[in-house]
Motif scaffolding. Structure first.
Motif, PDB file in Angstrom:
ATOM      1  N   GLY A 272      13.064  26.843  42.382  1.00  0.00           N
ATOM      2  CA  GLY A 272      13.818  26.873  41.127  1.00  0.00           C
ATOM      3  C   GLY A 272      13.092  27.776  40.138  1.00  0.00           C
ATOM      4  O   GLY A 272      11.987  28.267  40.420  1.00  0.00           O
ATOM      5  N   GLU A 273      13.722  27.985  38.960  1.00  0.00           N
ATOM      6  CA  GLU A 273      13.067  28.852  37.963  1.00  0.00           C
ATOM      7  C   GLU A 273      11.929  28.116  37.273  1.00  0.00           C
ATOM      8  O   GLU A 273      12.023  26.903  37.052  1.00  0.00           O
ATOM      9  CB  GLU A 273      14.095  29.263  36.904  1.00  0.00           C
ATOM     10  N   LEU A 274      10.899  28.848  36.886  1.00  0.00           N
ATOM     11  CA  LEU A 274       9.761  28.266  36.168  1.00  0.00           C
ATOM     12  C   LEU A 274       9.804  28.772  34.737  1.00  0.00           C
ATOM     13  O   LEU A 274       9.711  29.974  34.503  1.00  0.00           O
ATOM     14  CB  LEU A 274       8.453  28.664  36.861  1.00  0.00           C
ATOM     15  N   HIS A 275       9.988  27.848  33.793  1.00  0.00           N
ATOM     16  CA  HIS A 275      10.184  28.231  32.394  1.00  0.00           C
ATOM     17  C   HIS A 275       8.907  27.997  31.606  1.00  0.00           C
ATOM     18  O   HIS A 275       8.423  26.861  31.520  1.00  0.00           O
ATOM     19  CB  HIS A 275      11.324  27.407  31.777  1.00  0.00           C
ATOM     20  N   ALA A 276       8.392  29.059  31.003  1.00  0.00           N
ATOM     21  CA  ALA A 276       7.121  28.967  30.269  1.00  0.00           C
ATOM     22  C   ALA A 276       7.351  28.501  28.835  1.00  0.00           C
ATOM     23  O   ALA A 276       8.275  28.942  28.162  1.00  0.00           O
ATOM     24  CB  ALA A 276       6.445  30.340  30.254  1.00  0.00           C
ATOM     25  N   THR A 277       6.478  27.590  28.380  1.00  0.00           N
ATOM     26  CA  THR A 277       6.493  27.153  26.982  1.00  0.00           C
ATOM     27  C   THR A 277       5.088  26.675  26.628  1.00  0.00           C
ATOM     28  O   THR A 277       4.126  26.968  27.338  1.00  0.00           O
ATOM     29  CB  THR A 277       7.570  26.066  26.749  1.00  0.00           C
ATOM     30  N   ASN A 278       4.968  25.909  25.525  1.00  0.00           N
ATOM     31  CA  ASN A 278       3.646  25.333  25.233  1.00  0.00           C
ATOM     32  C   ASN A 278       3.628  23.858  25.637  1.00  0.00           C
ATOM     33  O   ASN A 278       4.679  23.280  25.962  1.00  0.00           O
ATOM     34  CB  ASN A 278       3.298  25.501  23.748  1.00  0.00           C
ATOM     35  N   ALA A 279       2.449  23.239  25.612  1.00  0.00           N
ATOM     36  CA  ALA A 279       2.298  21.875  26.138  1.00  0.00           C
ATOM     37  C   ALA A 279       3.144  20.865  25.368  1.00  0.00           C
ATOM     38  O   ALA A 279       3.807  20.008  25.970  1.00  0.00           O
ATOM     39  CB  ALA A 279       0.822  21.467  26.098  1.00  0.00           C
ATOM     40  N   ARG A 280       3.153  20.975  24.035  1.00  0.00           N
ATOM     41  CA  ARG A 280       3.897  19.977  23.231  1.00  0.00           C
ATOM     42  C   ARG A 280       5.397  20.044  23.530  1.00  0.00           C
ATOM     43  O   ARG A 280       6.064  19.016  23.628  1.00  0.00           O
ATOM     44  CB  ARG A 280       3.655  20.203  21.733  1.00  0.00           C
ATOM     45  N   THR A 281       5.917  21.264  23.673  1.00  0.00           N
ATOM     46  CA  THR A 281       7.355  21.409  23.947  1.00  0.00           C
ATOM     47  C   THR A 281       7.677  20.866  25.344  1.00  0.00           C
ATOM     48  O   THR A 281       8.703  20.210  25.546  1.00  0.00           O
ATOM     49  CB  THR A 281       7.784  22.893  23.831  1.00  0.00           C
ATOM     50  N   ALA A 282       6.805  21.133  26.289  1.00  0.00           N
ATOM     51  CA  ALA A 282       7.049  20.636  27.654  1.00  0.00           C
ATOM     52  C   ALA A 282       7.036  19.104  27.673  1.00  0.00           C
ATOM     53  O   ALA A 282       7.871  18.472  28.324  1.00  0.00           O
ATOM     54  CB  ALA A 282       5.994  21.195  28.604  1.00  0.00           C
ATOM     55  N   GLU A 283       6.095  18.506  26.935  1.00  0.00           N
ATOM     56  CA  GLU A 283       6.044  17.032  26.868  1.00  0.00           C
ATOM     57  C   GLU A 283       7.333  16.491  26.241  1.00  0.00           C
ATOM     58  O   GLU A 283       7.949  15.550  26.748  1.00  0.00           O
ATOM     59  CB  GLU A 283       4.833  16.591  26.016  1.00  0.00           C
ATOM     60  N   MET A 284       7.734  17.118  25.126  1.00  0.00           N
ATOM     61  CA  MET A 284       8.932  16.667  24.414  1.00  0.00           C
ATOM     62  C   MET A 284      10.194  16.903  25.241  1.00  0.00           C
ATOM     63  O   MET A 284      11.165  16.154  25.141  1.00  0.00           O
ATOM     64  CB  MET A 284       9.025  17.405  23.067  1.00  0.00           C
ATOM     65  N   CYS A 285      10.164  17.946  26.085  1.00  0.00           N
ATOM     66  CA  CYS A 285      11.339  18.283  26.896  1.00  0.00           C
ATOM     67  C   CYS A 285      11.686  17.118  27.833  1.00  0.00           C
ATOM     68  O   CYS A 285      12.842  16.716  27.934  1.00  0.00           O
ATOM     69  CB  CYS A 285      11.047  19.557  27.682  1.00  0.00           C
TER      70      CYS A 285
END
Ligand SMILES: NC(=O)c1ccc[n+]([C@@H]2O[C@H](COP(=O)([O-])OP(=O)(O)OC[C@H]3O[C@@H](n4cnc5c(N)ncnc54)[C@H](O)[C@@H]3O)[C@@H](O)[C@H]2O)c1
Length: 401
Positions: free
Chosen positions: A187-200
């Motif tokens: 699948g696709e790998l979407h880059a972000t920061n740690a806080r956004t990934a946790e909140m996602c």
């Protein structure tokens, strides 16, 4: 390269096995020696289709080994439980304990990734802990968060094919974590920061919870208004831009019924809708229990004898054997408190239960005066509607009242 998984449960073991099956060396760690022994024999301690074969083949190929203690490795994944403590407070002590165990083993160039569902800021907190104890590693190891969103029962497929959201504490960490997931994710790998990934992760499950709460609220309104909620939702969904989910006897499981509280605990003033949705979905189970009690009282008044009530389903959703945080189980416990003998409990997906004596579907359906459908299992959908019984269809088994 050696990849280390801390926590070999429903998520950690399948992920470890998929990586090992790709030919990468994997060291799995679990605090429970029984789990470790089972895996090292090429066997599994959880139920997941196809997992047994992948574990056995990886253990036989020598790419997957398990132990109770961590070792030095290149990539470390933390996949331990993140339950509640107190009143709906997230408990990250397992993540912290796992991280502390890794502290003496971390070295230049390592990648540390948390996969456990975590409150916002957990990854940064763990990075602070690591750099406080091992200041020489600051800027020399990658620290990232990558949540898991697989569907139990289809984990091996989804682990490979789902998109992943990957957020590091800095861009270099994100890039390094993405490099790791490229080993096995298609699948696709979407880059972000740690806080956004946790909140996602928390957002995904809160979104489902809020939408189900809307359907459950409609079911309460419709019950009072004398409207069939299932028909109503079907008709409303004919609108090209409306898509209402289905109501039920509540919301359960270890993700949707849990994760929204991780937001509410940290942002209570701002998360009024999310908190209310959680309360409403819990209230729906209480309401179902009240409906059953009232139906029993009415029956007794009308017929001069106590009714026999069948409770159909204990699992937290249709066609699974998982009873964690199950609204159906909560309802059964609530209504059966004092008079066990007047109830028949049905759960076709499990053989036996330590608290409830289980009855066969057809036998319960024949004998009961009141039938309360708590879960829409396929076995229940095969039954025909009985006008002469008191039918309480909280799960939309018949999609009629
Ligand atoms: N199960 C799911 O469907 C699912 C889906 C998405 C996210 N998650 C999240 O993933 C995380 C793990 O969930 P799970 O369902 O795999 O949990 P699990 O309870 O099945 O497995 C966790 C394992 O970690 C072990 N463990 C605990 N502390 C440890 C330590 N310090 N060192 C080594 N092992 C340790 C436990 O013994 C257990 O076997 C949780 O945060 C959960 O919310 C789960």
């Amino acid at each position: 390269m050696l990849v280390q998984f801390i926590g070999l449960g429903y998520i950690g073991l399948p992920t470890a096995a998929v990586v090992a099956h790709k030919g990468v060396k994997v060291h799995g760690v679990n605090v429970n020696p029984h789990v470790v022994e089972t895996i090292n024999k090429g066997e599994i301690h959880i139920v997941e289709p196809g997992l047994r074969e992948v574990v056995r083949e990886s253990v036989e190929a020598g790419t997957l080994t398990a132990a109770t203690e961590p070792v030095a490795a290149d990539v470390h994944l933390v996949v331990v439980p993140t339950p509640f403590k107190g009143v709906y407070e997230p408990d990250i002590s397992f993540v912290e304990a796992a991280t502390r165990k890794l502290l003496p083993l971390l070295k230049d160039g390592d990648t540390y990734i948390i996969e456990s569902t975590s409150p916002v800021g957990t990854t940064e907190k763990m990075a602070e802990l690591i750099f406080r104890e091992r200041p020489e590693l600051e800027g020399r190891i990658s620290v990232a968060y990558c949540p898991e969103r697989v569907l139990p029962g289809n984990v091996l497929h989804e682990l490979v094919h789902n998109d992943r959201v990957i957020g590091g504490i800095d861009e270099a960490s994100t890039a390094k974590a993405i490099e790791f997931y490229r080993l096995f994710v298609e699948g696709e790998l979407h880059a972000t920061n740690a806080r956004t990934a946790e909140m996602c992760k928390l957002t995904e499950n809160s979104s489902r919870d809020v939408q189900i709460a809307f359907a459950n609220e409609l079911s309460l309104i419709c019950d009072k208004a004398g409207i069939n909620v299932w028909e109503l939702i079907t008709l409303a969904n004919k609108h090209p831009r409306v898509n209402i989910l289905q109501p039920g006897s509540g919301v359960g499981g270890h993700c949707i019924a849990v994760d929204p509280w991780f937001i509410v605990a940290d942002y209570p003033k701002e998360s009024r809708l999310i908190g209310t949705a959680r309360e409403l979905n819990n209230y729906k189970s209480f309401w179902c229990a009240e409906k059953i009690r009232n139906a029993m009282l009415e029956f007794e008044l009308k017929h001069g004898r106590k009714p026999l009530t069948a409770l159909m389903g204990l699992a937290f959703k249709p066609d699974i054997d998982d009873l964690r945080e199950s609204p159906a189980k909560y309802i059964a416990q609530k209504v059966m408190q004092s008079e066990q003998d007047n109830f028949l409990v049905v759960e076709p997906n499990i053989e036996e239960h330590s608290v409830f004596k289980l009855t066969d579907v057809d036998e319960a359906y024949e004998r009961a005066d009141i039938v309360a459908f708590l879960v829409a299992h396929k076995e229940f959908k095969a039954l025909d509607w009985r006008d002469h019984k008191v039918m309480l269809d909280f799960a939309g088994v018949f999609k009629r009242s």
